[in-house]
Design a protein around this motif. Structure first.
Motif, short mmCIF file in Angstrom:
data_model
loop_
_atom_site.label_atom_id
_atom_site.label_comp_id
_atom_site.label_asym_id
_atom_site.label_seq_id
_atom_site.Cartn_x
_atom_site.Cartn_y
_atom_site.Cartn_z
N ALA A 21 8.77 22.28 -0.57
CA ALA A 21 8.28 21.85 0.74
C ALA A 21 7.10 20.90 0.62
N ILE A 22 6.18 21.20 -0.28
CA ILE A 22 5.02 20.33 -0.48
C ILE A 22 5.44 18.99 -1.06
N ARG A 23 6.32 19.01 -2.05
CA ARG A 23 6.76 17.77 -2.70
C ARG A 23 7.58 16.89 -1.76
N SER A 24 8.33 17.52 -0.81
CA SER A 24 9.18 16.72 0.06
C SER A 24 8.46 16.25 1.32
N LYS A 25 7.23 16.69 1.53
CA LYS A 25 6.46 16.26 2.69
C LYS A 25 6.13 14.77 2.55
N LYS A 26 6.36 14.06 3.63
CA LYS A 26 6.05 12.63 3.61
C LYS A 26 4.55 12.43 3.52
N LYS A 27 4.14 11.52 2.65
CA LYS A 27 2.73 11.16 2.56
C LYS A 27 2.44 10.12 3.64
N LYS A 28 1.34 10.29 4.31
CA LYS A 28 0.89 9.30 5.29
C LYS A 28 0.13 8.23 4.51
N VAL A 29 0.60 7.00 4.65
CA VAL A 29 0.05 5.91 3.85
C VAL A 29 -0.43 4.78 4.75
N PHE A 30 -1.64 4.33 4.48
CA PHE A 30 -2.18 3.14 5.12
C PHE A 30 -1.98 1.99 4.13
N ILE A 31 -1.32 0.93 4.56
CA ILE A 31 -1.03 -0.20 3.66
C ILE A 31 -1.94 -1.36 4.03
N SER A 32 -2.75 -1.76 3.07
CA SER A 32 -3.67 -2.88 3.23
C SER A 32 -3.09 -4.10 2.52
N TYR A 33 -3.07 -5.23 3.21
CA TYR A 33 -2.47 -6.45 2.65
C TYR A 33 -2.94 -7.65 3.45
N TYR A 34 -2.74 -8.83 2.90
CA TYR A 34 -3.06 -10.08 3.59
C TYR A 34 -1.90 -10.35 4.54
N SER A 35 -2.15 -10.24 5.84
CA SER A 35 -1.06 -10.25 6.83
C SER A 35 -0.24 -11.54 6.84
N LYS A 36 -0.87 -12.67 6.64
CA LYS A 36 -0.11 -13.92 6.70
C LYS A 36 0.65 -14.19 5.40
N ILE A 90 -2.50 2.20 0.14
CA ILE A 90 -1.88 1.24 -0.78
C ILE A 90 -2.52 -0.11 -0.49
N VAL A 91 -3.03 -0.76 -1.53
CA VAL A 91 -3.55 -2.12 -1.38
C VAL A 91 -2.59 -3.04 -2.12
N PHE A 92 -1.92 -3.90 -1.35
CA PHE A 92 -1.02 -4.86 -1.98
C PHE A 92 -1.83 -6.09 -2.34
#
Length: 155
Positions: A21-36, A90-92
């Motif tokens: 159950a813990i492993r299958s829980k979706k991680k909430k991720v904030f994705i940082s990137y240069y939008s353009k 996540i920083v792209f």
């Protein structure tokens, strides 16, 4: 006195299913990137997470299209809220990411909020944002669903 076999079996099963159950829980991720410059990569990460043919298990909590405002203080407050509710950031890192003030600000907030950071560097030759150097980020070189998934799962 040894524990009864039935008790051991039940506790083992409960532990196993708890782990699943813990492993299958979706991680909430904030994705940082240069939008353009790099929005296609952000969109691809989100598409992988929605596609059953991939194993990437995340929920995107980024702010990019959810906030319609020019008010910088409001934007910063909302982004801070989203970063705070995330399990990791996540920083792209594309060609011009290191120069982007909003990406720098998002990295700074992630560090302040003690959020794990996964730095995804499209090419090793791209310059890294200075705040990522020495901040204990997990680094992924190249753009691969498997590598990104493994980095997120290791947090």
């Amino acid at each position: 006195m040894p524990l009864p076999l039935g008790y051991l079996a039940i506790t083992t099963l409960v532990g196993f299913f708890g782990y699943i159950a813990i492993r299958s829980k979706k991680k909430k991720v904030f994705i940082s990137y240069y939008s353009k410059g790099d929005c296609r990569y952000k969109n691809l990460i989100v598409a992988w997470a929605k596609n059953n043919n991939f194993k990437l298990n995340l929920e995107d909590v980024s702010t990019d299209i959810n906030i319609k405002s020019q008010n910088e203080q409001y934007l910063k407050r909302r982004m801070k809220e989203k970063i705070n509710e995330s399990d990791c950031v996540i920083v792209f890192i594309g060609e011009d990411t290191h120069e982007r003030p909003w990406v720098q600000w998002e990295i700074k907030k992630a560090i302040e909020l003690k959020k794990p950071i996964v730095a995804v560097k499209e090419k090793k030759t791209h310059k890294s944002p200075k705040l990522l150097i020495g901040c204990d980020a997990k680094w992924v070189y190249g753009f691969s669903e498997k590598k990104i998934r493994e980095a997120i799962e290791s947090i």
